[in-house]
Design a protein around this motif. Sequence first.
Motif, mmCIF file in Angstrom:
data_model
loop_
_atom_site.group_PDB
_atom_site.id
_atom_site.type_symbol
_atom_site.label_atom_id
_atom_site.label_comp_id
_atom_site.label_asym_id
_atom_site.label_seq_id
_atom_site.Cartn_x
_atom_site.Cartn_y
_atom_site.Cartn_z
ATOM 1 N N ALA A 39 -25.129 7.567 -2.895
ATOM 2 C CA ALA A 39 -26.490 7.719 -3.419
ATOM 3 C C ALA A 39 -26.562 7.024 -4.774
ATOM 4 O O ALA A 39 -25.736 7.302 -5.657
ATOM 5 C CB ALA A 39 -26.842 9.198 -3.574
ATOM 6 N N ALA A 76 -34.766 5.170 1.765
ATOM 7 C CA ALA A 76 -34.686 6.642 1.785
ATOM 8 C C ALA A 76 -35.765 7.230 2.691
ATOM 9 O O ALA A 76 -35.518 8.187 3.435
ATOM 10 C CB ALA A 76 -34.813 7.197 0.370
ATOM 11 N N ILE A 84 -28.034 4.216 -0.868
ATOM 12 C CA ILE A 84 -29.463 4.500 -0.760
ATOM 13 C C ILE A 84 -29.977 4.957 -2.120
ATOM 14 O O ILE A 84 -29.371 5.828 -2.756
ATOM 15 C CB ILE A 84 -29.737 5.572 0.310
ATOM 16 N N LEU A 93 -28.904 12.843 2.673
ATOM 17 C CA LEU A 93 -27.986 11.711 2.813
ATOM 18 C C LEU A 93 -26.634 12.182 3.344
ATOM 19 O O LEU A 93 -26.062 11.560 4.251
ATOM 20 C CB LEU A 93 -27.823 11.009 1.458
ATOM 21 N N GLY A 133 -25.216 4.433 3.245
ATOM 22 C CA GLY A 133 -25.772 3.984 1.990
ATOM 23 C C GLY A 133 -25.158 2.630 1.626
ATOM 24 O O GLY A 133 -24.503 2.005 2.460
ATOM 25 N N LEU A 166 -33.844 8.675 5.741
ATOM 26 C CA LEU A 166 -33.664 10.100 5.455
ATOM 27 C C LEU A 166 -34.938 10.919 5.629
ATOM 28 O O LEU A 166 -34.887 12.155 5.581
ATOM 29 C CB LEU A 166 -33.160 10.290 4.009
ATOM 30 N N ARG A 212 -20.747 8.459 1.985
ATOM 31 C CA ARG A 212 -22.172 8.365 1.680
ATOM 32 C C ARG A 212 -22.295 7.985 0.196
ATOM 33 O O ARG A 212 -21.596 8.564 -0.635
ATOM 34 C CB ARG A 212 -22.907 9.685 1.934
#
Length: 349
Positions: free
Chosen positions: A201, A313, A266, A257, A264, A317, A199
């Motif tokens: 971010a 997002a 993201i 996330l 991602g 999410l 993942r």
Amino acid sequence: MANGAQNGGNHVTKKPPPEPSPLRRAKFFKANMRILITGGAGFIGSHLVDKLMENEKNEVIVVDNYFTGSKDNLRHWIGHPRFELIRHDVTEPLFVEVDRIYHLACPASPIFYKYNPVKTIKTNVIGTMNMLGLAKRVGARILLTSTSEVYGDPLEHPQMETYWGNVNPIGVRSCYDEGKRVAETLMFDYHRQHGIEIRIARIFNTYGPRMNIDDGRVLSNFIAQAIRDEDLTVQLPGTQTRSFCYVSDMVDGLMRLMEGDNTGPINIGNPGEFTMLELAETVKELINPRVKIVTMENTPDDPRQRKPDIGKAKEELGWEPKIKLRDGIRLMEEDFRKRLHFQESVSLS
């Protein structure tokens, strides 16, 4: 339109994720989630620890070398049976059994990452390789906190995840900017080659209690200056923009996330955009109307504008920030006043 094709989203992996320890399937084994947080004694990391420790099924292990982090941020958890704190530098291999890895370790303030740029890029590259190696060995899912700095001084506004960025590869900020870009590359290469669950971010400016008071970042600078009755120093031209996400919103986004299905990258940040002069005026109004706002020379490669597009997002999410800047500044001021008062009382004793 962004240059290049979509570089995020869900990818078909060549190999299935590695199997975790056989103990996970044993009847006598407690079904706790063992979570590793690198850089967990830092600002965002310590707030993430607080949130994860609320779940009684989580065991949290923090590793930190305390270059920018502090044990003070975690003192309320030391001694707790579900919490472990290890002094460790991620540029060295680590051997632990975990199910999740939040890889936050890296100085994020220009003052700190420019102090030792070689160490910064080692942390981003070798540190990320070590954490990916750990994830591969134990079958853990790993989340990298990358940064909006991968977009550099963006020619696209607001910045979407599909944008490849406009970064100076040899500038004074490159150890951080390019280091994080390489870290993202490593994440996807391990994902494609070894089937690691990843993942990513891309976090934008974050603020809140426990920020280092003198770390050189704009909001902590302004608040500390206002409390100390000092001039608020705005770097020229003052029209450059930033977006500020309160730390509790950031932690919520990271956790969503990690436990979601999207690799991602993201963007996690607040799309509210402020010029540096607007920010200084807001801090002055809320904290100390007596102070003056003055200008000073800017640092090299400072981005002119920064604002996340958080459409992905929201869609992937179900996440968007809740805390308004003015409310967050109030909460941060309270924390800064307590710590500055403590520093003064210690220096006088």
